[in-house]
Write a protein that holds these residues in place. Sequence first.
Motif, PDB file in Angstrom:
ATOM      1  N   ASN A 113      40.369  27.692  43.676  1.00 44.91           N
ATOM      2  CA  ASN A 113      41.496  28.544  44.053  1.00 44.91           C
ATOM      3  C   ASN A 113      41.048  29.907  44.570  1.00 44.91           C
ATOM      4  OD1 ASN A 113      43.058  26.426  43.147  1.00 44.91           O
ATOM      5  ND2 ASN A 113      43.610  27.403  41.231  1.00 44.91           N
ATOM      6  N   THR A 114      40.123  30.551  43.870  1.00 48.35           N
ATOM      7  CA  THR A 114      39.697  31.884  44.296  1.00 48.35           C
ATOM      8  C   THR A 114      38.905  31.828  45.602  1.00 48.35           C
ATOM      9  OG1 THR A 114      37.787  31.777  42.807  1.00 48.35           O
ATOM     10  CG2 THR A 114      39.739  32.925  42.002  1.00 48.35           C
ATOM     11  N   PHE A 115      37.978  30.892  45.716  1.00 50.40           N
ATOM     12  CA  PHE A 115      37.205  30.799  46.956  1.00 50.40           C
ATOM     13  C   PHE A 115      38.074  30.332  48.124  1.00 50.40           C
ATOM     14  CE2 PHE A 115      33.446  31.216  44.299  1.00 50.40           C
ATOM     15  CZ  PHE A 115      32.624  31.974  45.111  1.00 50.40           C
ATOM     16  N   GLY A 116      39.030  29.460  47.861  1.00 48.59           N
ATOM     17  CA  GLY A 116      39.948  29.035  48.922  1.00 48.59           C
ATOM     18  C   GLY A 116      40.804  30.185  49.424  1.00 48.59           C
ATOM     19  N   PHE A 117      41.336  30.971  48.512  1.00 42.75           N
ATOM     20  CA  PHE A 117      42.168  32.128  48.849  1.00 42.75           C
ATOM     21  C   PHE A 117      41.393  33.127  49.715  1.00 42.75           C
ATOM     22  CE2 PHE A 117      43.635  36.420  47.426  1.00 42.75           C
ATOM     23  CZ  PHE A 117      44.881  36.398  48.048  1.00 42.75           C
ATOM     24  N   VAL A 118      40.195  33.488  49.258  1.00 39.43           N
ATOM     25  CA  VAL A 118      39.382  34.458  49.991  1.00 39.43           C
ATOM     26  C   VAL A 118      39.003  33.912  51.369  1.00 39.43           C
ATOM     27  CG1 VAL A 118      37.178  35.698  50.023  1.00 39.43           C
ATOM     28  CG2 VAL A 118      38.505  35.560  47.910  1.00 39.43           C
ATOM     29  N   THR A 119      38.642  32.649  51.438  1.00 42.69           N
ATOM     30  CA  THR A 119      38.211  32.065  52.706  1.00 42.69           C
ATOM     31  C   THR A 119      39.328  32.089  53.733  1.00 42.69           C
ATOM     32  OG1 THR A 119      36.550  30.720  51.583  1.00 42.69           O
ATOM     33  CG2 THR A 119      37.217  30.005  53.791  1.00 42.69           C
ATOM     34  N   VAL A 120      40.555  31.794  53.340  1.00 47.06           N
ATOM     35  CA  VAL A 120      41.668  31.870  54.285  1.00 47.06           C
ATOM     36  C   VAL A 120      41.796  33.292  54.822  1.00 47.06           C
ATOM     37  CG1 VAL A 120      44.189  31.775  54.544  1.00 47.06           C
ATOM     38  CG2 VAL A 120      42.987  29.902  53.428  1.00 47.06           C
ATOM     39  N   LEU A 121      41.762  34.274  53.938  1.00 44.81           N
ATOM     40  CA  LEU A 121      41.885  35.669  54.381  1.00 44.81           C
ATOM     41  C   LEU A 121      40.765  36.032  55.355  1.00 44.81           C
ATOM     42  CD1 LEU A 121      42.922  37.468  51.071  1.00 44.81           C
ATOM     43  CD2 LEU A 121      44.386  36.898  53.027  1.00 44.81           C
ATOM     44  N   VAL A 122      39.537  35.648  55.024  1.00 42.39           N
ATOM     45  CA  VAL A 122      38.400  35.964  55.888  1.00 42.39           C
ATOM     46  C   VAL A 122      38.536  35.256  57.236  1.00 42.39           C
ATOM     47  CG1 VAL A 122      35.900  35.652  56.152  1.00 42.39           C
ATOM     48  CG2 VAL A 122      36.828  36.550  54.015  1.00 42.39           C
ATOM     49  N   LEU A 123      38.930  33.993  57.225  1.00 40.52           N
ATOM     50  CA  LEU A 123      39.036  33.247  58.477  1.00 40.52           C
ATOM     51  C   LEU A 123      40.189  33.732  59.360  1.00 40.52           C
ATOM     52  CD1 LEU A 123      38.315  29.594  57.272  1.00 40.52           C
ATOM     53  CD2 LEU A 123      36.805  31.088  58.615  1.00 40.52           C
ATOM     54  N   LEU A 124      41.304  34.089  58.759  1.00 42.09           N
ATOM     55  CA  LEU A 124      42.477  34.456  59.561  1.00 42.09           C
ATOM     56  C   LEU A 124      42.511  35.933  59.958  1.00 42.09           C
ATOM     57  CD1 LEU A 124      45.389  32.350  58.025  1.00 42.09           C
ATOM     58  CD2 LEU A 124      43.820  31.778  59.893  1.00 42.09           C
ATOM     59  N   ILE A 125      42.051  36.825  59.090  1.00 38.30           N
ATOM     60  CA  ILE A 125      42.141  38.256  59.426  1.00 38.30           C
ATOM     61  C   ILE A 125      40.837  39.012  59.161  1.00 38.30           C
ATOM     62  CG2 ILE A 125      44.643  38.341  59.139  1.00 38.30           C
ATOM     63  CD1 ILE A 125      44.200  39.644  56.381  1.00 38.30           C
ATOM     64  N   GLY A 126      39.769  38.289  58.881  1.00 45.26           N
ATOM     65  CA  GLY A 126      38.497  38.918  58.550  1.00 45.26           C
ATOM     66  C   GLY A 126      37.862  39.708  59.676  1.00 45.26           C
ATOM     67  N   LYS A 127      38.110  39.336  60.915  1.00 44.77           N
ATOM     68  CA  LYS A 127      37.551  40.111  62.033  1.00 44.77           C
ATOM     69  C   LYS A 127      38.183  41.493  62.091  1.00 44.77           C
ATOM     70  CE  LYS A 127      36.104  36.310  64.917  1.00 44.77           C
ATOM     71  NZ  LYS A 127      36.349  35.489  66.091  1.00 44.77           N
ATOM     72  N   GLU A 128      39.453  41.547  61.785  1.00 44.92           N
ATOM     73  CA  GLU A 128      40.178  42.814  61.787  1.00 44.92           C
ATOM     74  C   GLU A 128      39.849  43.652  60.549  1.00 44.92           C
ATOM     75  OE1 GLU A 128      44.808  44.230  62.444  1.00 44.92           O
ATOM     76  OE2 GLU A 128      44.315  42.108  62.389  1.00 44.92           O
ATOM     77  N   TYR A 129      39.571  42.981  59.437  1.00 44.96           N
ATOM     78  CA  TYR A 129      39.273  43.646  58.170  1.00 44.96           C
ATOM     79  C   TYR A 129      37.985  43.075  57.580  1.00 44.96           C
ATOM     80  CZ  TYR A 129      44.046  45.199  58.687  1.00 44.96           C
ATOM     81  OH  TYR A 129      45.191  45.763  59.176  1.00 44.96           O
ATOM     82  N   PRO A 130      36.829  43.508  58.082  1.00 49.84           N
ATOM     83  CA  PRO A 130      35.554  42.950  57.619  1.00 49.84           C
ATOM     84  C   PRO A 130      35.295  43.142  56.117  1.00 49.84           C
ATOM     85  CG  PRO A 130      35.211  44.447  59.484  1.00 49.84           C
ATOM     86  CD  PRO A 130      36.658  44.491  59.142  1.00 49.84           C
ATOM     87  N   TRP A 131      35.936  44.123  55.509  1.00 53.40           N
ATOM     88  CA  TRP A 131      35.758  44.365  54.078  1.00 53.40           C
ATOM     89  C   TRP A 131      36.261  43.197  53.231  1.00 53.40           C
ATOM     90  CZ3 TRP A 131      40.358  44.187  51.543  1.00 53.40           C
ATOM     91  CH2 TRP A 131      41.512  44.491  52.264  1.00 53.40           C
ATOM     92  N   LEU A 132      37.085  42.326  53.807  1.00 55.39           N
ATOM     93  CA  LEU A 132      37.603  41.176  53.052  1.00 55.39           C
ATOM     94  C   LEU A 132      36.485  40.270  52.538  1.00 55.39           C
ATOM     95  CD1 LEU A 132      40.743  40.208  55.146  1.00 55.39           C
ATOM     96  CD2 LEU A 132      40.718  41.036  52.784  1.00 55.39           C
ATOM     97  N   LYS A 133      35.364  40.241  53.246  1.00 59.53           N
ATOM     98  CA  LYS A 133      34.256  39.384  52.785  1.00 59.53           C
ATOM     99  C   LYS A 133      33.761  39.787  51.399  1.00 59.53           C
ATOM    100  CE  LYS A 133      30.683  41.905  55.240  1.00 59.53           C
ATOM    101  NZ  LYS A 133      31.223  42.572  56.405  1.00 59.53           N
ATOM    102  N   TRP A 134      34.023  41.055  51.000  1.00 59.00           N
ATOM    103  CA  TRP A 134      33.631  41.507  49.671  1.00 59.00           C
ATOM    104  C   TRP A 134      34.459  40.840  48.574  1.00 59.00           C
ATOM    105  CZ3 TRP A 134      29.223  43.720  48.618  1.00 59.00           C
ATOM    106  CH2 TRP A 134      28.541  44.335  49.667  1.00 59.00           C
TER     107      TRP A 134
END
Length: 184
Positions: A113-134
Amino acid sequence: MLNELDTELFLALNGAHASWLDQAMFWISDRNFWFPFYALILLFLIWRYRIKAVGIIFTCVLAILVGDQITSSILKPWAARPRPCHEPSIEKMVHVVWECGGMYGFASSHAANTFGFVTVLVLLIGKEYPWLKWLYVWAALVSYSRIYVGAHYPGDVLVGGTVGILGAVLVSFLYRKLPLNYQI
């Protein structure tokens, strides 16, 4: 051989506990503790993306559902691998911080659940918000807490995280394949 290595690694990690850390790991491992964190992310998405946030949020929820169902409804009954705290050969050596949980632990739904949640955020808006990878550090901490509290072997967490990431990649890919006028 893999099972023995997983058990040895679990005993080393779980055995390296400290009484002052038990309460923190209890809370880190508790899903309900993270609701304010999820609410902040939800509010951020709504503030930043308005109506388009619905699609991002739906994709996050779908990734969590996919990961959770694969780990809980398919892998746990199929593998039928007892949690470390339910394994008779080591249960007396396991440091359990709270109740043990269900009988089977392979694979970790928390990790999925946690890795899936983070991965969606990184894939969909991570270019705009690179800090999401943290946020992967957060997912790793939650996943490690499952070993610390005695609920999962490292292999359970590794497979759960992988299931979560793969599920997130799949649902994000499908979301991106929708025609733009359907991408809310």
